[in-house]
Design an enzyme around this catalytic site. Sequence first.
Site: not given
Length: 602
Positions: A16-17, A19-22, A133
């Site tokens: 479902i998505g 990012g840069g981390m996970a 963050d």
Amino acid sequence: MIGRILANRYKIVEKIGGGGMAEVFKGLDLLLDRQVTVKILREQYTSDGDFVRRFRREAQAVARLSHPNVVSIYDVGTEGQLQYLVMEYVEGTNLKELVSGKGPIAQEQVISIGIQICDALEHAHSNQIIHRDIKPHNILITKSGRVKVTDFGIAKAVSEATVTYTGGMIGSVHYLSPEQAKGEITDHKSDIYSTGVVLYELATGEVPYKGESPITIALKHIQDFPKKPREIDPTISQELEEVILKAMARDKEKRYANTTEMKNSLEKINRNADYPRSIKRHVPQTKASKKLKPLAWFLLAAFFIGLIIGAAVLVKDLLIVEEVEVPNVIGRSLTDAGILLEKAGLRVELGVERYHPTIPANHIVEQNPKRGQVVRKGRAVKLEVSLGQRQVEVPDVVGELLRIARIKIENANLVVEEPIEEIYSNEQPEGRVVAQIPLGNSLQDEGTPVKLVVSKGAQPQNILMPDLRGHPLAEAEQILKENRLDLGIISYQESTIYFTGQVVSQDIEPGENVIQGSTVNLVVSRGPGPKAMSATVRFRIVDDGQEHVIKIVVEDLKGTRQEYLQRHQPGDRVETTVPFYGKGKVKIYQDDVLLYEEPLSS
């Protein structure tokens, strides 16, 4: 990953998505039969052991949070090389998707979202957890309008890892507090700043600072002031603008003291509100059926001509690329380096951060391309940033032997300052450390000199010279050591008085005053030593009606020894011959009580 089951419990259903981390997946908890969100860390994080430990520690800390505006963490686990989080599944969207799709949202909704974010942060801060963050991407909103803040533990762990502006930071740089942009220590007021930026974007549809590169934006957080929200949209109330700008104050002492204070200000706006409950931005519509007038035709023609000219300029710019010389930014602060490169028409890309023995923290250690190189305008210059000198804990070496202290200090990447100072000390024996500067257990930069003060023993005193004659050499040395005297020259001579290896004479006479630390020279016998002699011992036991034990001991050049041991009746006469060497004495004991002694000599 689809279809995989983690920990024999969590089934991955769909992605479902990410990012840069996970990467983020929708999952099913087979044990409790409920939907969950599964976040799986990317490989560059899982290969960093320090990060994984921080990630798990922070996730476990955040799992203690329980609040309707915080996304709950159910589990944190490992599956082979995978590190994952199991979280509450939230049906809805994040604020970034909301504002990207709709633009500015109604003021009453901005205030409602702000109050709920403050509620979530208030709960976290009271549990000593700082998010670090806060951004629209990390704030979910359900279909019923409830706000859910997520990624608390992940944000803390990532903020402690080595993260560059190109990559993990690129989505966050718009929401960084000035202290974060400068690499300083952050606290709960950094979350307040970021919340102000989120409300700014929700109310205006724009982020407060824009730039061609992340470093440009970060520098604006440090140096610039944002355009006031009412300059972008006059329908925003003065009260909401004041809340946003106070939260975004560059000086954190001028921000709200805490999220409770910020929430109270937002609730006060709600209580005093007289704005329409559904504010919509309208764009005037033109009727398609309306005929164009001559002026309109002229303007339309001018538009197309301008379009053609603009296209020609664009093609020219694409074909002819300006070149610039790369300035030298090594040794400059990150802020100054960013400004200098931006002025030269270059972009900044942050590389690794590393410790450096001479370049201060947040200053540039290395750059690529190098200074003086000619490159195309707009090219990125990769910068390595100093973390300053690595600090280490100074070992506590007071009481240690100098040799051991030196090893411990050098193993800690520190150096022992030379020469070593020596002092007399009654607290520490000779050769052991009396004091050190810096003190043990303090933190110092690697390579810092450590001054050691070493004991020379107790302060010397005047003593009477002991008699060493007749003692074996090893005993004589021990006696000198106990009296803190030094053994000097040893010479040998024949002697018929002392046995081989016994001290014949000493250059400081017995009984003389001598200061400790003095050197004593000895003459030692090489033999043949004295001949055996004999002495007759005669005496009568007292007639007291009791039995007695008689013992005779001889002390001479050969040492001390027992020569006679018998049980006697009262009134017995004792007569015996005992051997002796050189000179000495004979001692007679009755029932271990000394009766009398006599000298012996050849």
